[in-house]
Design a protein around this motif. Structure first.
Motif, PDB file in Angstrom:
ATOM      1  N   SER A  25       0.871  -1.075  -0.044  1.00 31.20           N
ATOM      2  CA  SER A  25       0.104   0.094   0.065  1.00 31.20           C
ATOM      3  C   SER A  25       0.654   1.221  -0.026  1.00 31.20           C
ATOM      4  O   SER A  25       0.455   2.332  -0.623  1.00 31.20           O
ATOM      5  CB  SER A  25      -0.986  -0.073   1.303  1.00 31.20           C
ATOM      6  N   ASN A  26       1.965   1.425   0.965  1.00 31.89           N
ATOM      7  CA  ASN A  26       2.905   2.177   0.753  1.00 31.89           C
ATOM      8  C   ASN A  26       3.488   2.638  -0.487  1.00 31.89           C
ATOM      9  O   ASN A  26       3.813   3.668  -1.026  1.00 31.89           O
ATOM     10  CB  ASN A  26       3.786   2.173   1.936  1.00 31.89           C
ATOM     11  N   VAL A  27       3.884   1.647  -1.244  1.00 32.84           N
ATOM     12  CA  VAL A  27       4.584   1.789  -2.714  1.00 32.84           C
ATOM     13  C   VAL A  27       3.340   2.365  -3.470  1.00 32.84           C
ATOM     14  O   VAL A  27       3.806   3.190  -4.331  1.00 32.84           O
ATOM     15  CB  VAL A  27       5.135   0.301  -2.795  1.00 32.84           C
ATOM     16  N   LEU A  28       2.366   1.691  -3.416  1.00 34.01           N
ATOM     17  CA  LEU A  28       1.404   2.385  -4.063  1.00 34.01           C
ATOM     18  C   LEU A  28       0.852   3.883  -4.120  1.00 34.01           C
ATOM     19  O   LEU A  28       0.855   4.309  -5.003  1.00 34.01           O
ATOM     20  CB  LEU A  28       0.039   1.586  -4.261  1.00 34.01           C
ATOM     21  N   ARG A  29       1.090   4.258  -2.853  1.00 35.51           N
ATOM     22  CA  ARG A  29       0.726   5.630  -2.820  1.00 35.51           C
ATOM     23  C   ARG A  29       1.712   6.505  -2.711  1.00 35.51           C
ATOM     24  O   ARG A  29       1.743   7.836  -2.706  1.00 35.51           O
ATOM     25  CB  ARG A  29       0.220   5.652  -1.003  1.00 35.51           C
ATOM     26  N   GLY A  30       3.277   5.971  -3.120  1.00 33.04           N
ATOM     27  CA  GLY A  30       4.215   6.788  -3.193  1.00 33.04           C
ATOM     28  C   GLY A  30       4.861   7.322  -1.963  1.00 33.04           C
ATOM     29  O   GLY A  30       5.506   8.335  -1.949  1.00 33.04           O
ATOM     30  N   THR A  31       4.449   6.522  -0.982  1.00 40.73           N
ATOM     31  CA  THR A  31       5.070   7.136   0.255  1.00 40.73           C
ATOM     32  C   THR A  31       6.678   6.857   0.292  1.00 40.73           C
ATOM     33  O   THR A  31       7.209   5.868  -0.354  1.00 40.73           O
ATOM     34  CB  THR A  31       4.530   6.493   1.499  1.00 40.73           C
ATOM     35  N   ASP A  32       7.329   7.750   1.219  1.00 37.11           N
ATOM     36  CA  ASP A  32       8.899   7.534   0.902  1.00 37.11           C
ATOM     37  C   ASP A  32       9.361   6.604   2.412  1.00 37.11           C
ATOM     38  O   ASP A  32      10.401   6.540   2.614  1.00 37.11           O
ATOM     39  CB  ASP A  32       9.602   8.984   1.174  1.00 37.11           C
ATOM     40  N   ILE A  33       8.407   6.098   3.023  1.00 38.85           N
ATOM     41  CA  ILE A  33       8.599   5.291   3.805  1.00 38.85           C
ATOM     42  C   ILE A  33       9.336   4.051   3.538  1.00 38.85           C
ATOM     43  O   ILE A  33      10.207   3.370   4.481  1.00 38.85           O
ATOM     44  CB  ILE A  33       7.222   4.695   4.665  1.00 38.85           C
ATOM     45  N   VAL A  34       9.089   3.277   2.342  1.00 39.20           N
ATOM     46  CA  VAL A  34       9.861   2.210   1.955  1.00 39.20           C
ATOM     47  C   VAL A  34      11.203   2.622   1.189  1.00 39.20           C
ATOM     48  O   VAL A  34      11.120   3.417   0.327  1.00 39.20           O
ATOM     49  CB  VAL A  34       8.777   1.432   0.716  1.00 39.20           C
ATOM     50  N   GLY A  35      12.175   1.633   1.448  1.00 40.57           N
ATOM     51  CA  GLY A  35      13.441   2.062   0.806  1.00 40.57           C
ATOM     52  C   GLY A  35      13.399   1.676  -0.764  1.00 40.57           C
ATOM     53  O   GLY A  35      12.662   1.017  -1.228  1.00 40.57           O
ATOM     54  N   PRO A  36      14.458   2.213  -1.625  1.00 45.49           N
ATOM     55  CA  PRO A  36      14.472   2.370  -2.816  1.00 45.49           C
ATOM     56  C   PRO A  36      14.348   0.720  -3.435  1.00 45.49           C
ATOM     57  O   PRO A  36      13.585   0.282  -4.407  1.00 45.49           O
ATOM     58  CB  PRO A  36      15.572   2.983  -3.207  1.00 45.49           C
ATOM     59  N   ASP A  37      15.327  -0.077  -2.784  1.00 45.35           N
ATOM     60  CA  ASP A  37      15.447  -1.588  -3.293  1.00 45.35           C
ATOM     61  C   ASP A  37      14.038  -2.417  -2.917  1.00 45.35           C
ATOM     62  O   ASP A  37      13.585  -3.002  -4.019  1.00 45.35           O
ATOM     63  CB  ASP A  37      16.622  -2.023  -2.501  1.00 45.35           C
ATOM     64  N   LEU A  38      13.568  -2.106  -1.912  1.00 44.63           N
ATOM     65  CA  LEU A  38      12.199  -2.837  -1.595  1.00 44.63           C
ATOM     66  C   LEU A  38      11.225  -2.277  -2.469  1.00 44.63           C
ATOM     67  O   LEU A  38      10.309  -3.093  -2.911  1.00 44.63           O
ATOM     68  CB  LEU A  38      12.052  -2.643  -0.130  1.00 44.63           C
ATOM     69  N   GLN A  39      11.118  -1.116  -2.781  1.00 50.55           N
ATOM     70  CA  GLN A  39      10.110  -0.447  -3.451  1.00 50.55           C
ATOM     71  C   GLN A  39      10.119  -0.739  -5.247  1.00 50.55           C
ATOM     72  O   GLN A  39       9.362  -1.361  -5.707  1.00 50.55           O
ATOM     73  CB  GLN A  39      10.417   1.131  -3.614  1.00 50.55           C
ATOM     74  N   LYS A  40      11.480  -0.905  -5.324  1.00 54.26           N
ATOM     75  CA  LYS A  40      11.738  -1.437  -6.787  1.00 54.26           C
ATOM     76  C   LYS A  40      11.271  -3.053  -6.933  1.00 54.26           C
ATOM     77  O   LYS A  40      10.505  -3.467  -7.841  1.00 54.26           O
ATOM     78  CB  LYS A  40      13.175  -1.663  -7.042  1.00 54.26           C
ATOM     79  N   ARG A  41      11.629  -3.880  -5.770  1.00 57.30           N
ATOM     80  CA  ARG A  41      11.023  -5.218  -5.898  1.00 57.30           C
ATOM     81  C   ARG A  41       9.638  -5.302  -5.936  1.00 57.30           C
ATOM     82  O   ARG A  41       8.903  -6.334  -6.872  1.00 57.30           O
ATOM     83  CB  ARG A  41      11.540  -6.122  -4.649  1.00 57.30           C
ATOM     84  N   VAL A  42       8.659  -4.552  -5.050  1.00 57.32           N
ATOM     85  CA  VAL A  42       7.633  -4.512  -5.041  1.00 57.32           C
ATOM     86  C   VAL A  42       6.672  -4.159  -6.303  1.00 57.32           C
ATOM     87  O   VAL A  42       5.887  -4.608  -6.816  1.00 57.32           O
ATOM     88  CB  VAL A  42       6.869  -3.868  -3.624  1.00 57.32           C
ATOM     89  N   ARG A  43       7.531  -2.897  -6.756  1.00 59.07           N
ATOM     90  CA  ARG A  43       7.110  -2.356  -8.106  1.00 59.07           C
ATOM     91  C   ARG A  43       6.842  -3.261  -9.260  1.00 59.07           C
ATOM     92  O   ARG A  43       6.071  -3.714  -9.915  1.00 59.07           O
ATOM     93  CB  ARG A  43       7.600  -1.123  -8.511  1.00 59.07           C
ATOM     94  N   LYS A  44       8.320  -4.123  -9.393  1.00 60.26           N
ATOM     95  CA  LYS A  44       8.095  -5.171 -10.328  1.00 60.26           C
ATOM     96  C   LYS A  44       7.095  -6.459 -10.027  1.00 60.26           C
ATOM     97  O   LYS A  44       6.562  -6.770 -11.286  1.00 60.26           O
ATOM     98  CB  LYS A  44       9.551  -5.879  -9.978  1.00 60.26           C
ATOM     99  N   ARG A  45       6.822  -6.554  -8.776  1.00 55.14           N
ATOM    100  CA  ARG A  45       5.482  -7.802  -8.895  1.00 55.14           C
ATOM    101  C   ARG A  45       4.490  -7.205  -8.746  1.00 55.14           C
ATOM    102  O   ARG A  45       3.546  -7.730  -9.650  1.00 55.14           O
ATOM    103  CB  ARG A  45       5.609  -8.174  -7.224  1.00 55.14           C
ATOM    104  N   ILE A  46       4.120  -5.692  -8.685  1.00 54.93           N
ATOM    105  CA  ILE A  46       2.875  -5.103  -9.011  1.00 54.93           C
ATOM    106  C   ILE A  46       2.661  -5.098 -10.546  1.00 54.93           C
ATOM    107  O   ILE A  46       1.494  -5.376 -10.875  1.00 54.93           O
ATOM    108  CB  ILE A  46       2.803  -3.498  -8.226  1.00 54.93           C
ATOM    109  N   ASN A  47       3.796  -4.787 -11.321  1.00 58.12           N
ATOM    110  CA  ASN A  47       3.728  -4.659 -12.824  1.00 58.12           C
ATOM    111  C   ASN A  47       3.488  -5.953 -13.275  1.00 58.12           C
ATOM    112  O   ASN A  47       2.865  -6.306 -14.340  1.00 58.12           O
ATOM    113  CB  ASN A  47       4.786  -4.117 -13.515  1.00 58.12           C
ATOM    114  N   SER A  48       4.003  -7.049 -12.858  1.00 61.43           N
ATOM    115  CA  SER A  48       3.775  -8.409 -13.212  1.00 61.43           C
ATOM    116  C   SER A  48       2.462  -8.921 -13.328  1.00 61.43           C
ATOM    117  O   SER A  48       2.022  -9.551 -13.963  1.00 61.43           O
ATOM    118  CB  SER A  48       4.799  -9.354 -12.640  1.00 61.43           C
ATOM    119  N   LEU A  49       1.936  -8.654 -11.890  1.00 61.38           N
ATOM    120  CA  LEU A  49       0.544  -8.823 -11.720  1.00 61.38           C
ATOM    121  C   LEU A  49      -0.600  -7.783 -12.600  1.00 61.38           C
ATOM    122  O   LEU A  49      -1.725  -8.417 -12.451  1.00 61.38           O
ATOM    123  CB  LEU A  49       0.084  -8.984 -10.259  1.00 61.38           C
ATOM    124  N   LYS A  50      -0.027  -6.845 -12.825  1.00 57.43           N
ATOM    125  CA  LYS A  50      -1.097  -5.781 -13.770  1.00 57.43           C
ATOM    126  C   LYS A  50      -1.871  -5.319 -12.486  1.00 57.43           C
ATOM    127  O   LYS A  50      -3.057  -5.149 -12.799  1.00 57.43           O
ATOM    128  CB  LYS A  50      -1.545  -6.184 -14.699  1.00 57.43           C
TER     129      LYS A  50
END
Length: 109
Positions: A31-56
């Protein structure tokens, strides 16, 4: 023979509950990654965004606005948009909204 249609749950698209286990993070992190908060570190954001994109997975703005009780929509009702005064008022509201994430709904009464 007629087949039964799928239930709404079966017809739904992916949710954060689908992303979190496969990414190894909590739903709050997704949820934090989707909302664009800066709580999540860049490496973790990248990993989660990759999974978000793969699941569309797409952010559900309507659901978010209901949960937060904020729509970020400005409703403007004017009797006549062609009148100089109302035109100028609406123009200024539009200009201000363009600098933010707000949208305008214009209605003539």
């Amino acid at each position: 023979m007629r087949t039964r249609s799928k239930s709404p749950v079966e017809n739904r698209g992916p949710t954060i509950h689908d992303v979190s286990p496969s990414s190894g993070v909590s739903t709050a992190t997704v949820s934090n990654v989707l909302r664009g908060t800066d709580i999540v570190g860049p490496d973790l954001q990248k990993r989660v965004r990759k999974r978000i994109n793969s699941l569309k997975l797409h952010s559900q703005q309507v659901a978010a606005s209901l949960r937060e009780r904020r729509t970020e929509i400005i409703g403007v009702a004017v009797p006549d948009i062609t009148t100089g005064l109302f035109t100028e008022i609406v123009r200024r509201i539009e200009k201000r909204a363009a600098c933010t994430d707000y949208q305008i709904i214009l209605r003539r009464f």
